[in-house]
Design a protein around this motif. Structure first.
Motif, PDB file in Angstrom:
ATOM      1  N   LEU A  85       3.522  12.315  -0.953  1.00  0.00           N
ATOM      2  CA  LEU A  85       4.484  11.214  -1.033  1.00  0.00           C
ATOM      3  C   LEU A  85       3.861   9.906  -1.529  1.00  0.00           C
ATOM      4  O   LEU A  85       4.482   9.211  -2.346  1.00  0.00           O
ATOM      5  N   PRO A  86       2.668   9.504  -1.098  1.00  0.00           N
ATOM      6  CA  PRO A  86       2.105   8.252  -1.635  1.00  0.00           C
ATOM      7  C   PRO A  86       1.976   8.262  -3.157  1.00  0.00           C
ATOM      8  O   PRO A  86       2.192   7.237  -3.815  1.00  0.00           O
ATOM      9  N   LEU A  88       4.352   6.140  -8.398  1.00  0.00           N
ATOM     10  CA  LEU A  88       5.012   6.305  -9.693  1.00  0.00           C
ATOM     11  C   LEU A  88       6.355   5.590  -9.739  1.00  0.00           C
ATOM     12  O   LEU A  88       6.738   5.046 -10.779  1.00  0.00           O
ATOM     13  N   LEU A  89       7.056   5.544  -8.602  1.00  0.00           N
ATOM     14  CA  LEU A  89       8.447   5.092  -8.602  1.00  0.00           C
ATOM     15  C   LEU A  89       8.663   3.644  -8.167  1.00  0.00           C
ATOM     16  O   LEU A  89       9.697   3.056  -8.470  1.00  0.00           O
ATOM     17  N   LYS A  90       7.720   3.055  -7.468  1.00  0.00           N
ATOM     18  CA  LYS A  90       8.030   1.828  -6.742  1.00  0.00           C
ATOM     19  C   LYS A  90       8.287   0.615  -7.638  1.00  0.00           C
ATOM     20  O   LYS A  90       8.973  -0.319  -7.225  1.00  0.00           O
ATOM     21  N   ALA A 114       4.819   5.194   2.256  1.00  0.00           N
ATOM     22  CA  ALA A 114       5.148   6.579   2.598  1.00  0.00           C
ATOM     23  C   ALA A 114       5.605   6.683   4.048  1.00  0.00           C
ATOM     24  O   ALA A 114       6.557   7.409   4.372  1.00  0.00           O
ATOM     25  N   ASP A 115       4.946   5.950   4.946  1.00  0.00           N
ATOM     26  CA  ASP A 115       5.353   5.959   6.350  1.00  0.00           C
ATOM     27  C   ASP A 115       6.780   5.438   6.530  1.00  0.00           C
ATOM     28  O   ASP A 115       7.516   5.880   7.417  1.00  0.00           O
ATOM     29  N   ASP A 155       0.839  -1.184   0.000  1.00  0.00           N
ATOM     30  CA  ASP A 155       0.000   0.000   0.000  1.00  0.00           C
ATOM     31  C   ASP A 155       0.883   1.246   0.000  1.00  0.00           C
ATOM     32  O   ASP A 155       1.877   1.323   0.736  1.00  0.00           O
ATOM     33  N   ASN A 156       0.523   2.221  -0.817  1.00  0.00           N
ATOM     34  CA  ASN A 156       1.364   3.408  -0.971  1.00  0.00           C
ATOM     35  C   ASN A 156       1.447   4.250   0.306  1.00  0.00           C
ATOM     36  O   ASN A 156       2.483   4.861   0.584  1.00  0.00           O
TER      37      ASN A 156
END
Length: 467
Positions: A348-349, A354-356, A328-329, A323-324
Motif C-alpha cells: 500500500l505505501p 504513485l497516487l497521492k 497507508a495507516d 510519509d507514505n
C-alpha cells in the motif's frame, strides 16, 4: 518576543456537542501563543450546564483535540469537580459584602424586567435585596431559598484593551447584579469562569466574540475578589461559503467530520490558523512555524469566510508531503471498509506514493487505490471498442515479452515503445487495452508505473485471461 509574566492560556469548551471549527481555532491560537512563549496551555471543561453537558460530548472534544494534536499541559479540569472551591469564594464574597442573598422569585424578577421594558429601559433586576447603607430590606420569606447575587458597581465603566478588537468600554449601569449561585448552591457560568481564570493563573483569554458581553461581568468579579485581570481577545466568527454564520444543520462544522472526510490534521490546523491571523503572504506552514511566528498583533477583527476549495488545496499539499507509511495507516481502514483484497496485491505505501499527488483527501486516495485491490471487471463494450484486430497482435507480442523483461518502470516503458514501433501503433491503442485487462478501467496513472506495481505474475495472468 518576551513577556515578563509566564504566559498561561486556556481553552474552556462547554461539553454540549462536538468540537466545532470555531472552538478548534480558539484552541489553536491559545495553544500557539503559549507555545510561542514557552508557556502553559490549560484545558478546562466547563460542564456546569447539567441539562446539556454529556460524557459523550466531553469525549468528542477530547477526541477532536487529540486528532488535531493540540496537547494540553494542564488539565483537563472539570468545573463540576470544583464545587467546593466555588462555594468557598461565594462565602467569602458574602462575608466581604461583594455579594448578597436575593429572595426575589423568578416571577418577581420577570415582573421587574417587564416594568423596565415598559418604561423604555433595559430589562434588569431592580436591586430589591441589594444591601445599601440606610436601606431597609424586605422581610425574608420563610419558604424560599435565596440566590446569591454579585454586587456589581452602580457607577463607572469597565474598560479593557481587547487584543483583537481594540479598546472596549461598557458602563456599569448596563450590567445588573447577576446571579452567581442558584438556590441549590450551584454556581453560575460567569462566576465559575472568573474563579477558574484566577486559580489557574490565566494570563491571556482568547475566545469567540459572542463572549464580549460576559467580559465586563467577569472583570468586575475578578476585581471584587482581588484577582489580577488576564488580557482578553475576542475572535470574530467564522462564516460559511454563503457569508452566513456557520450552521450545524447546513455546514460540516465538527473537526471530526473533517477527519472522517479524509482531511489531515496539519491541513486543518494550517487552514484554521489563516482564518483570522496571518504572517505576511505565507499560506503554507508547519505548526512549528506557527508557534514561532504567532502573535496577537496579527489577529484580525474581521469575520473570516470558510472556503472548502482552499482547504482541499492545502490538504492536497499536506498529503503530498506526508510519509507514505503514515498515509497507508490512514487509508487502509478505508480500503477495508470498501472490500479491498490485499492478498498478492502491491504494498500500500508504494501504491499511495504513485497516487497521492492527484488527490485532495484520504477518501479520494482510497477510492483511487482500490484499482490495485480488486479483481478487474472491464465493461464488455469498452473491451470491444479498444481490443481491435489491429491491436491484438501487439498485445500478444507484449504478453510474450513480459516473461523476460526486467521488471522496472523504465524497462517496461522501453518495451511498450518498442512494441508500439514494431506494430505502427500510438500509445493509447496499446495502453487502453492494457488498462482494461489489468485494472478494469480506462483511467489510471501512467501504465508503466501501474504494471510495475502489480508485478509480473499478476499482469501476465490478467492479460492471458482476455487474449
Amino acid at each position: 518576543m518576551t513577556t515578563a509574566t509566564p504566559v498561561r492560556t486556556r481553552f474552556a469548551p462547554s461539553p454540549t456537542g462536538f468540537l466545532h471549527l470555531g472552538g478548534a481555532r480558539t484552541a489553536l491560537y491559545s495553544w500557539a501563543y503559549a507555545r510561542h512563549f514557552g508557556g502553559t496551555f490549560v484545558l478546562r471543561i466547563e460542564d456546569t450546564d447539567l441539562e446539556r453537558s454529556t460524557p459523550e460530548a466531553v469525549q468528542a472534544i477530547l477526541d477532536g483535540m487529540k486528532w488535531l494534536g493540540l496537547e494540553h499541559d494542564e488539565g483537563p479540569f472539570y468545573q463540576m469537580q470544583r464545587m467546593d472551591r466555588y462555594r468557598e469564594v461565594v462565602a467569602q464574597m458574602l462575608k466581604e459584602g461583594t455579594a448578597y442573598h436575593c429572595y426575589s422569585s423568578p416571577d418577581e424578577v420577570q415582573a421587574m424586567r417587564d416594568r423596565a421594558t415598559a418604561a423604555g429601559e433595559k430589562p434588569r433586576y431592580d436591586g430589591t435585596w441589594r444591601p445599601e447603607e440606610g436601606k431597609t430590606l424586605p422581610p425574608v420569606p420563610a419558604d424560599r431559598q435565596p440566590v446569591v447575587r454579585f454586587k456589581n458597581p452602580l457607577d463607572g465603566e469597565v474598560t479593557w484593551h481587547d487584543v483583537v478588537k481594540g479598546p472596549i468600554t461598557i458602563g456599569n449601569k448596563e450590567l445588573d447584579d447577576l446571579v452567581i449561585a442558584r438556590p441549590d448552591g450551584t454556581p453560575t457560568y460567569n462566576f465559575c469562569v472568573a474563579v477558574d481564570d484566577w486559580d489557574m493563573q490565566i494570563t491571556h483569554v482568547l475566545r469567540g466574540d459572542d463572549h464580549v458581553n460576559n467580559t465586563p461581568r467577569q472583570i468586575n468579579i475578578l476585581r471584587a475578589i482581588g484577582a489580577p485581570l488576564p488580557q482578553y481577545g475576542h475572535l470574530p466568527m467564522i462564516l460559511g461559503s454563503d457569508g452566513a454564520k456557520l450552521s450545524k444543520r447546513r455546514d460540516a462544522v465538527s473537526v471530526i467530520d473533517y477527519a472522517d472526510k479524509g482531511y489531515l490534521p496539519e491541513a486543518m490546523l494550517n487552514y484554521l490558523a489563516r482564518l483570522g491571523w496571518s504572517h505576511g503572504d505565507d499560506e503554507i506552514f508547519s505548526m512549528a512555524q506557527l508557534c514561532e511566528w504567532f502573535n496577537l498583533e496579527s489577529l484580525t477583527a474581521s469575520p473570516a469566510q470558510f472556503n472548502m476549495e482552499k482547504l482541499a488545496w492545502l490538504n492536497n499539499h499536506w498529503i503530498k508531503q506526508a510519509d507514505n507509511a503514515r498515509l497507508a495507516d490512514l487509508v487502509q481502514p478505508r480500503l477495508q471498509a470498501a472490500g479491498a483484497d490485499f492478498n498478492g496485491a502491491p504494498a500500500l505505501p508504494l501504491v499511495l506514493a504513485l497516487l497521492k499527488d492527484r488527490t485532495n483527501t484520504l477518501n479520494e486516495l482510497a477510492d483511487a487505490a482500490m484499482l490495485f485491490y480488486r479483481a478487474p471487471q472491464p465493461d464488455a463494450a469498452l473491451l470491444a471498442q479498444h481490443v481491435t484486430d489491429a491491436v491484438k497482435p501487439a498485445l500478444a507480442a507484449f504478453a510474450e515479452r513480459l516473461v523476460t523483461v526486467e521488471w522496472s518502470k523504465e524497462a517496461l516503458a522501453a518495451m511498450i515503445k518498442e512494441v508500439l514501433a514494431a506494430h505502427g501503433l500510438k500509445m493509447p491503442q496499446l495502453a487502453m487495452p492494457l488498462r482494461l485487462f489489468v485494472c478494469g478501467q480506462l483511467q489510471t496513472p501512467a501504465i508503466d508505473a501501474v504494471l510495475q506495481l502489480f508485478g509480473r505474475d499478476t499482469v501476465a495472468a490478467r492479460i492471458a485471461k482476455f487474449l
